[in-house]
Write a protein that holds these residues in place. Sequence first.
Motif, PDB file in Angstrom:
ATOM      1  N   UNK A   1      45.944  30.291  52.526  1.00 41.57           N
ATOM      2  CA  UNK A   1      44.945  30.895  51.650  1.00 41.57           C
ATOM      3  C   UNK A   1      45.038  30.311  50.244  1.00 41.57           C
ATOM      4  N   UNK A   2      43.878  30.007  49.680  1.00 45.86           N
ATOM      5  CA  UNK A   2      43.793  29.634  48.260  1.00 45.86           C
ATOM      6  C   UNK A   2      42.608  30.404  47.706  1.00 45.86           C
ATOM      7  N   UNK A   3      42.896  31.480  47.029  1.00 48.98           N
ATOM      8  CA  UNK A   3      41.857  32.420  46.603  1.00 48.98           C
ATOM      9  C   UNK A   3      41.767  32.466  45.083  1.00 48.98           C
ATOM     10  N   UNK A   4      40.543  32.423  44.584  1.00 50.77           N
ATOM     11  CA  UNK A   4      40.281  32.588  43.156  1.00 50.77           C
ATOM     12  C   UNK A   4      39.507  33.889  42.978  1.00 50.77           C
ATOM     13  N   UNK A   5      39.990  34.749  42.077  1.00 51.98           N
ATOM     14  CA  UNK A   5      39.326  36.027  41.813  1.00 51.98           C
ATOM     15  C   UNK A   5      38.161  35.810  40.846  1.00 51.98           C
ATOM     16  N   UNK A   6      37.009  36.359  41.206  1.00 49.97           N
ATOM     17  CA  UNK A   6      35.836  36.305  40.347  1.00 49.97           C
ATOM     18  C   UNK A   6      35.299  37.713  40.124  1.00 49.97           C
ATOM     19  N   UNK A   7      34.583  37.902  39.034  1.00 49.11           N
ATOM     20  CA  UNK A   7      33.962  39.185  38.732  1.00 49.11           C
ATOM     21  C   UNK A   7      32.458  39.005  38.597  1.00 49.11           C
ATOM     22  N   UNK A   8      31.719  39.997  39.059  1.00 50.09           N
ATOM     23  CA  UNK A   8      30.270  39.988  38.925  1.00 50.09           C
ATOM     24  C   UNK A   8      29.825  41.405  38.598  1.00 50.09           C
ATOM     25  N   UNK A   9      28.808  41.540  37.765  1.00 48.59           N
ATOM     26  CA  UNK A   9      28.317  42.868  37.459  1.00 48.59           C
ATOM     27  C   UNK A   9      27.720  43.514  38.703  1.00 48.59           C
ATOM     28  N   UNK A  10      27.939  44.811  38.839  1.00 47.33           N
ATOM     29  CA  UNK A  10      27.480  45.535  40.025  1.00 47.33           C
ATOM     30  C   UNK A  10      25.993  45.346  40.272  1.00 47.33           C
ATOM     31  N   UNK A  11      25.203  45.344  39.193  1.00 49.53           N
ATOM     32  CA  UNK A  11      23.756  45.226  39.383  1.00 49.53           C
ATOM     33  C   UNK A  11      23.304  43.814  39.746  1.00 49.53           C
ATOM     34  N   UNK A  12      24.262  42.873  39.835  1.00 44.59           N
ATOM     35  CA  UNK A  12      23.934  41.513  40.258  1.00 44.59           C
ATOM     36  C   UNK A  12      24.558  41.148  41.601  1.00 44.59           C
TER      37      UNK A  12
END
Length: 260
Positions: A224-235
């Motif tokens: 596994x090579x995982x990068x954490x990303x964030x996105x606004x809930x409404x998107x």
Amino acid sequence: MSDNNYTIDIAGASVPVTALQTNINVASVLEFKPFKDWASAISKETHSVEKEELEIRKVEIQNVDYFGPKVGFVKFKVDARLIENGKNVPGIVFMRGGSVAVLLILRSKDENKTITEHVVLTEQPRIPVPSLAFPEIPAGMLDGSGNFTGKASEEIKEETGIIIEDRDLIDMTELAYGNQYKGAYPSPGGSDEFMRLCLCIKDMNVNEVKQLEGKLSGLRDHGERIVVRLIKLNELWKIPDMKALSALSLYKALKEEGKV
């Protein structure tokens, strides 16, 4: 083809199970929990109808992928026919068992007390797609224990580093379907996979949320090579991940009914 005589009981009938390759251990497939669950469910389903509609003549195991000594994926073909006209029903199955996915919403306040809701995503290589950085909500295969929330919190920790208590998770599929269905089925025409979709809403400091963006995680010894990303809930609806879209749909519907 295997010379061993294996059968399973389906609605009182003894159905032969054969292998199309000599290296396939049919006995191990018969003990594979997803296969046992499938055989039991199809037997009950056939029994439940008032008039006998379907005849299952045989099951052919085409291929098996192993995770170490354990059965991982099974591909098989079911010879199933409608009794009224003898026509075959599509019966090719890719069996992988259940999975669990988590809609993890992080709520934070800025200096103006404005609340922002972000959803945690992971980006990792997904060869079948193909993509080297496919965005999706945290997910993993179930281990057969039946502890859906426990597996969900484990996957969150492995994929994002965020520690979640089991009690903080809400099984949205249970709220939506009860015992009627095991979960949401992304591809019932070809796979047995069902998804338990869980929800977790966590309040975090705005700086802690910012530190998550771009974080490297995952179990390297598991490939596994995982990068954490964030996105606004409404998107979130813009993400091409069926787990995310299904979880978002359930969340909105359950929220409207006051269940979450």
